[in-house]
Design a protein around this motif. Structure first.
Motif, mmCIF file in Angstrom:
data_model
loop_
_atom_site.group_PDB
_atom_site.id
_atom_site.type_symbol
_atom_site.label_atom_id
_atom_site.label_comp_id
_atom_site.label_asym_id
_atom_site.label_seq_id
_atom_site.Cartn_x
_atom_site.Cartn_y
_atom_site.Cartn_z
ATOM 1 N N PHE A 8 27.953 -25.564 51.551
ATOM 2 C CA PHE A 8 28.329 -24.154 51.503
ATOM 3 C C PHE A 8 27.561 -23.367 52.563
ATOM 4 O O PHE A 8 26.504 -23.792 53.025
ATOM 5 N N GLU A 9 28.106 -22.229 52.928
ATOM 6 C CA GLU A 9 27.485 -21.343 53.916
ATOM 7 C C GLU A 9 26.903 -20.133 53.195
ATOM 8 O O GLU A 9 27.553 -19.539 52.333
ATOM 9 N N THR A 10 25.676 -19.774 53.542
ATOM 10 C CA THR A 10 25.001 -18.682 52.858
ATOM 11 C C THR A 10 23.889 -18.134 53.745
ATOM 12 O O THR A 10 23.870 -18.380 54.955
ATOM 13 N N ILE A 11 22.963 -17.411 53.137
ATOM 14 C CA ILE A 11 21.753 -16.934 53.814
ATOM 15 C C ILE A 11 20.563 -17.698 53.249
ATOM 16 O O ILE A 11 20.396 -17.770 52.023
ATOM 17 N N GLN A 12 19.755 -18.282 54.112
ATOM 18 C CA GLN A 12 18.541 -18.962 53.652
ATOM 19 C C GLN A 12 17.622 -17.920 53.020
ATOM 20 O O GLN A 12 17.353 -16.869 53.609
ATOM 21 N N GLY A 13 17.152 -18.213 51.808
ATOM 22 C CA GLY A 13 16.361 -17.236 51.080
ATOM 23 C C GLY A 13 14.896 -17.575 50.925
ATOM 24 O O GLY A 13 14.181 -16.864 50.216
ATOM 25 N N GLU A 14 14.436 -18.638 51.590
ATOM 26 C CA GLU A 14 13.076 -19.091 51.345
ATOM 27 C C GLU A 14 12.307 -19.358 52.636
ATOM 28 O O GLU A 14 12.878 -19.808 53.643
ATOM 29 N N ALA A 15 11.010 -19.069 52.575
ATOM 30 C CA ALA A 15 10.038 -19.460 53.607
ATOM 31 C C ALA A 15 10.404 -18.936 55.001
ATOM 32 O O ALA A 15 10.953 -17.854 55.142
ATOM 33 N N SER A 16 10.100 -19.698 56.053
ATOM 34 C CA SER A 16 10.142 -19.186 57.425
ATOM 35 C C SER A 16 11.519 -18.725 57.886
ATOM 36 O O SER A 16 11.632 -17.821 58.713
ATOM 37 N N PHE A 17 12.568 -19.350 57.369
ATOM 38 C CA PHE A 17 13.917 -19.018 57.829
ATOM 39 C C PHE A 17 14.626 -18.023 56.910
ATOM 40 O O PHE A 17 15.853 -17.882 56.974
#
Length: 221
Positions: A8-17
């Motif tokens: 799936f395509e989304t927004i990375q929600g954790e750490a550096s990215f």
């Protein structure tokens, strides 16, 4: 062949990215047994639940259904779905149960960046340019040991915490492996108030960083 639970395509929600548009490639299979795992549907590889690759894309609900695909089929799927993101997060499950060099190299050759998220309990087989997030799973019921080689390869450490002993276990791991990571993120388990307070206070005291799982606050996958 890679065993894939979902794409799936989304927004990375954790750490550096955090905040980076990303394609998540979630692989099936994990023997580590993390008590607070929020993807337990990826643990077992049961042929009864094998489906077509199309049926693993953007699932409406978590399930233990999985499909097999080659690196070339993964790339073709990204293009077929018209994904815009150029950052690919390979997670699981435990992605390092697989040799990830073929899929990462193919993605790099086609303009994507790659990141993996691993427990650090398996050897990490990825190209040099792949960003490695190690979330060390210490003393889990599966009985696996966090590898020194995995800690050395990590570009960042992301450690879930709920109580002081989790911080102490991480510090002990750094001592045992002789690794002093440049980037250490603490992530409050389940966004609990006490866990968040502990993470904030520890990050300030040790000059570490806070990861708050932004996607959960936003209500996205």
């Amino acid at each position: 062949m890679y065993k894939i639970n979902e794409v799936f395509e989304t927004i990375q929600g954790e750490a550096s990215f955090t905040g980076t548009p990303s394609i998540f490639l979630r692989l099936q299979g994990c023997p580590v047994g993390c008590a607070w795992c929020d993807t337990k549907q990826t643990w077992d590889v049961d042929n009864v639940y094998k489906v077509s690759l199309d049926d693993t894309v953007e699932k409406k609900a978590d399930s233990d259904h999985w499909a097999e695909a080659t690196a070339e089929q993964v790339l073709a799927l990204f293009k077929e779905r018209g994904y815009n993101a150029k950052h690919v997060v390979i997670t699981g499950g435990e992605p390092c149960m697989y040799d990830l060099n073929p899929v990462c190299e193919l993605l790099h050759a086609n303009g994507y960046s790659t990141q993996i998220e691993t427990s650090g309990t398996f050897e990490i087989l990825v190209p040099e340019q792949t960003w490695v997030t190690v979330s060390p799973k210490i003393n889990m019921r599966g009985g696996y040991t966090v590898l020194r080689s995995a800690m050395q390869r990590a570009d960042e450490i992301k450690h879930p915490v709920a109580m002081q002993k989790h911080v102490e276990e991480l510090e002990d791991l750094f001592l045992k492996t002789g690794v002093n990571p440049r980037l250490v993120y603490l992530q409050p388990i389940s966004q609990k108030t006490s866990a968040t307070k502990l993470a904030i206070e520890t990050c300030i005291a040790k000059n570490w960083r806070l990861s708050v799982q932004v996607h959960k606050y936003l209500g996205i996958s």
